[in-house]
Design a protein around this motif. Sequence first.
Motif, short mmCIF file in Angstrom:
data_model
loop_
_atom_site.label_atom_id
_atom_site.label_comp_id
_atom_site.label_asym_id
_atom_site.label_seq_id
_atom_site.Cartn_x
_atom_site.Cartn_y
_atom_site.Cartn_z
N ARG A 298 15.48 -18.77 0.03
CA ARG A 298 15.94 -19.15 1.52
C ARG A 298 17.18 -20.12 1.71
O ARG A 298 17.87 -19.89 2.53
N PHE B 94 15.34 -13.85 7.94
CA PHE B 94 13.95 -14.23 7.97
C PHE B 94 13.13 -13.68 8.75
O PHE B 94 11.74 -13.95 8.48
N ILE C 196 8.44 -16.84 4.43
CA ILE C 196 9.43 -17.84 5.07
C ILE C 196 8.74 -18.92 5.77
O ILE C 196 8.92 -20.14 5.67
#
Length: 849
Positions: A296, A310, A317
């Motif tokens: 991420r 995302f 996430i």
Amino acid sequence: MYKIVKVAAFSFLLITFFSCADVLAQTKKKKARSVRDSLRASILSRDSMMRSLKRSDTSTNNLLQKVEYYTSAFNQIKTNLSKQIDTVDISEQLPRYEKRISLIKSLIDNDKSSTLRYLYAIRDILTRSDDQLDLWQEQLADINSKLVQNQTDLNAISQDSVLKILPADSSLATTFLIQKIAIDSKYHRLDTVNKKLMVKIGLLQNRTSSVYISILDLKDQIDLKIRNFSIRALSAEYSNIWNMKADEGTDFTEALSKTATMNSKLFNFFIGRDILIHLSGLLILLGFVAWVYASRKKIRKTNEAFDMVFSQANYVIRYPFVSAVIIAFTLIPNFYDHPPVVVLETFFVILITALLYLTRKTCPKPLFNYLLLLFIITNIYCLSNLFIQVTNADRVAVLLLGLASIFISLRFLPSVRKAPDDFLPYTGVVLKFFILLQTVSFICNVFGRFSLAKIIGVTAVHNLWLAMAMYYIVQMVMEALFLQLEASKNSNNLTSYIDFQLLKNKFRSVLVILTSLLWLVMLTQNLSIEDVVFTHIETFLTTNRSIGGTNTQFTFQSVIIFIAVIWLSSILSKVISYLYDVSAKHKHDMDMLKKKNRTSTLLIRIGVIAIGFFLAVAASGVPIDKITIIISAFGIGIGFGLQNIVNNLVSGLILAFEKPIQVGDIIEVDSRSGTILDIGIRASKIATSDGAEVIIPNGDLISHHVINWTLSNNNRRVELIIGVAYGTSIEKVKGLLNDVLKSHTDIMTTPEPSVLLHNLSESSVDFRVLFWAADINTWLGLKSSVLTDIYDTFNKEGIEIPFPQQDVHVLLPPDGVTVNSTNEKVKPAKNIKGTNANDTKADQSDQDQ
């Protein structure tokens, strides 16, 4: 007389002279011998002196050697006793094992367990103790053998008669006595220590053997209880629910106290063992979280549209820690060998708590409300599953829990039928299966089969949650892989070249199969039939079987291993080829050498499959002589009917080694042309210009004439035939054509384009225009562009491009003469010359009129 005296004196002198000469000669000879034989004389002198002693030199040397040898032996024995005889660890831990066995014996004697899990957990503890005691017995036996050997050596020293002989020489005797006293002192000291250790080791061996025998007895009792439990669970062990008596079960308070005591002891025992497995579970939990966070973070730095990325990984996430908990606490219990029920239930409660939280955040409200009620029911089931003794309260609780589960499931099922797409896949099927299991559990409980009812009820709720966990695990792993690939897109590592959609289609199916198998394993564990099922499977796989009445034997295990290794090798070869091709396609500066390397993947695939075959043979345990027979039979088959197949296989090898064509080449073979997509082991694929894919056997590529347009380069020569009308200036046409060719920058300058006078035909002067296109894939477009420019240039310069003309002679009848159908009267017609096709048509039209 005087003469006689004179003669006598002279004779005496002569005799004296010769005598002296002889003596001198002998003296010289004597001196020469003493130089050569001095060492021999010394030896004889020493032998004469030593023969005067009462003992010979040999006896004295043996005595001295014995003393030295025994001194070294004592030192070695002392070293062995100080370094290798270590029983401190065994002496410290053995009392704990004795106490543990005593406790387990009391638990078994007083056991009224309502679940097989406890019996399996206790048997697992006994098995682990058994393994440790086996190790200790081996260590003690090794130590004891060394002590016995030491004692044998010491006894041999004490019984040696050589040490009892005293040398006659006083100086030797004194030295010998001093060493003899030292040897005796060491002997008595080491003998005492060795005998004490032998007694100590003997006592430890007796205690270890006693505990070992107790463990064997307890394991026999456990196995008997497991068999009795299985028989009792299938029979009516208690009365029907309406005839339930107060004395059928244990008092609830007593059962609760014993349950708490036993579970605490089992939990403490579990915490103290398998430290590496504990750490591996923690590593899975933290490793998954770190993996997601790293991906991420990298996507945020390298991708401006990270929000769009995302949005395709919602679970990992938004809820990375919850996702890690679901994955870890689903997989970790399978790492342990028969963990206690209290541990399993602890892990399970953590898992369903994480699942409930995730469904609250991501699923429709009806599903969350249903799971919330089921969560409460499941926790009560878990507490009931911890009881080691049957009570009437427990039986009533399980009955009510079954009814509650059926009720809330039936109430929730219409919502699923109305909008199945709003819920998780196969929710309706799972609910129906859950209702069926709870119904069976309720019926068994009503008719007195409480143990079976409890096993089925606990299995139903556990595997419902586990099915949900398996679904989420597949989604989370795929999302984590998606993030990894997105994070690596701008890098040059291998993962940046992988197509996620292709990986998703292939890898998701593998994950579904693995999770389904894991769910089935957990189902057998919850039904407490894990050992029985796997024992039968093992027996089925390992039993020797023969083919017909022959001596050829095989096992299904070897067959499965052989097929699995071959399958894995083929999968591995395809993966290697895919990664190799994908990495090559992403290199914009790929030259001819790299293209040839891509073609080398065929050799890699053949090599991997060949290695996989031999590994499969070795892993399956198939005898080599049997393989020889199979190969021989295969050879006969080749001779009769597989020539074409083998021809293509061998041709594939020739293509791989000789490389007359490579992947990406443009070829023509048997009126078929196209770009080579793949060179396989048996056949190759080419893509034609119209979008078709043609499969060509490798034998055709070897035996037929093949045109390879890109064998050494991608250039192609283009030839144009341009005709102009007679009377046009040849030099002017050449100049115009050269100017047109020079105006195109995509025409190669080396070789230089050329314009040649080609032919003087009937109606035109033909020029031959030759130029080279750098890329064969663009030559058609380049040809079209050059022709367009030539036409525009000629049109602008007024140069005529002639078209084909022909003379047509038409015979017409004379005026006033009619031609009938039999053509009886025909007169010669005029000879009319048409200059072109249009004139001919006009004349024909006039004739018709």
